[in-house]
Design a protein around this motif. Structure first.
Motif, PDB file in Angstrom:
ATOM      1  N   UNK A  46       5.632 -18.408 -63.270  1.00 49.09           N
ATOM      2  CA  UNK A  46       6.081 -19.363 -64.283  1.00 49.09           C
ATOM      3  C   UNK A  46       5.590 -19.014 -65.676  1.00 49.09           C
ATOM      4  N   UNK A  47       4.873 -17.897 -65.808  1.00 48.19           N
ATOM      5  CA  UNK A  47       4.303 -17.499 -67.096  1.00 48.19           C
ATOM      6  C   UNK A  47       5.314 -16.705 -67.919  1.00 48.19           C
ATOM      7  N   UNK A  48       5.136 -16.788 -69.226  1.00 46.04           N
ATOM      8  CA  UNK A  48       5.974 -16.081 -70.194  1.00 46.04           C
ATOM      9  C   UNK A  48       5.235 -14.850 -70.707  1.00 46.04           C
ATOM     10  N   UNK A  49       5.983 -13.795 -70.956  1.00 38.72           N
ATOM     11  CA  UNK A  49       5.395 -12.585 -71.511  1.00 38.72           C
ATOM     12  C   UNK A  49       4.953 -12.856 -72.944  1.00 38.72           C
ATOM     13  N   UNK A  50       3.704 -12.434 -73.259  1.00 40.33           N
ATOM     14  CA  UNK A  50       3.199 -12.691 -74.608  1.00 40.33           C
ATOM     15  C   UNK A  50       2.753 -11.424 -75.333  1.00 40.33           C
ATOM     16  N   UNK A  79       4.648 -17.360 -76.291  1.00 43.33           N
ATOM     17  CA  UNK A  79       5.411 -16.242 -75.725  1.00 43.33           C
ATOM     18  C   UNK A  79       5.968 -15.368 -76.844  1.00 43.33           C
ATOM     19  N   UNK A  80       6.127 -14.101 -76.534  1.00 37.41           N
ATOM     20  CA  UNK A  80       6.670 -13.146 -77.498  1.00 37.41           C
ATOM     21  C   UNK A  80       8.191 -13.253 -77.529  1.00 37.41           C
ATOM     22  N   UNK A  81       8.751 -13.408 -78.714  1.00 39.67           N
ATOM     23  CA  UNK A  81      10.200 -13.396 -78.889  1.00 39.67           C
ATOM     24  C   UNK A  81      10.651 -11.940 -78.835  1.00 39.67           C
ATOM     25  N   UNK A 114      -0.308  -9.138 -71.451  1.00 45.77           N
ATOM     26  CA  UNK A 114      -0.658 -10.566 -71.454  1.00 45.77           C
ATOM     27  C   UNK A 114       0.539 -11.462 -71.111  1.00 45.77           C
ATOM     28  N   UNK A 115       0.220 -12.540 -70.396  1.00 48.36           N
ATOM     29  CA  UNK A 115       1.208 -13.566 -70.037  1.00 48.36           C
ATOM     30  C   UNK A 115       0.597 -14.919 -70.358  1.00 48.36           C
ATOM     31  N   UNK A 116       1.438 -15.897 -70.658  1.00 49.39           N
ATOM     32  CA  UNK A 116       0.958 -17.223 -71.028  1.00 49.39           C
ATOM     33  C   UNK A 116       1.785 -18.305 -70.340  1.00 49.39           C
ATOM     34  N   UNK A 117       1.142 -19.404 -70.038  1.00 49.60           N
ATOM     35  CA  UNK A 117       1.865 -20.551 -69.472  1.00 49.60           C
ATOM     36  C   UNK A 117       2.534 -21.381 -70.569  1.00 49.60           C
TER      37      UNK A 117
END
Length: 72
Positions: free
Chosen positions: A11-15, A27-29, A19-22
């Motif tokens: 469920x994490x977004x690539x940052x 999150x990185x555009x 690195x990944x973030x909840x």
């Protein structure tokens, strides 16, 4: 609109980097859907989503991107 990559399993977004973030705000555009798909392939994610993210999350468009093209 932002183009985000989300790992379905966590469920994490690539940052960025490794690195990944909840938190989607961190999150990185990635800018383009193609870049998000290439990144999912690079990380060899078995299940990922490209999220076309708008200011209101209810307006988001989620594109599932599971496929054999990165299961090699």
């Amino acid at each position: 609109m932002k183009v985000l990559l989300r790992n379905v399993q966590t469920g994490f977004y690539y940052s960025g980097g490794l690195e990944w973030t909840s938190d989607r705000r961190h999150a990185l555009d990635l800018g383009r859907t193609e870049d998000a798909l290439n990144l999912a392939a690079e990380f060899r994610l078995s299940a990922a989503e490209v999220v076309l993210a708008f200011d209101d999350p209810e307006d988001d468009l989620v594109l599932p991107c599971t496929g054999p093209f990165w299961k090699n």
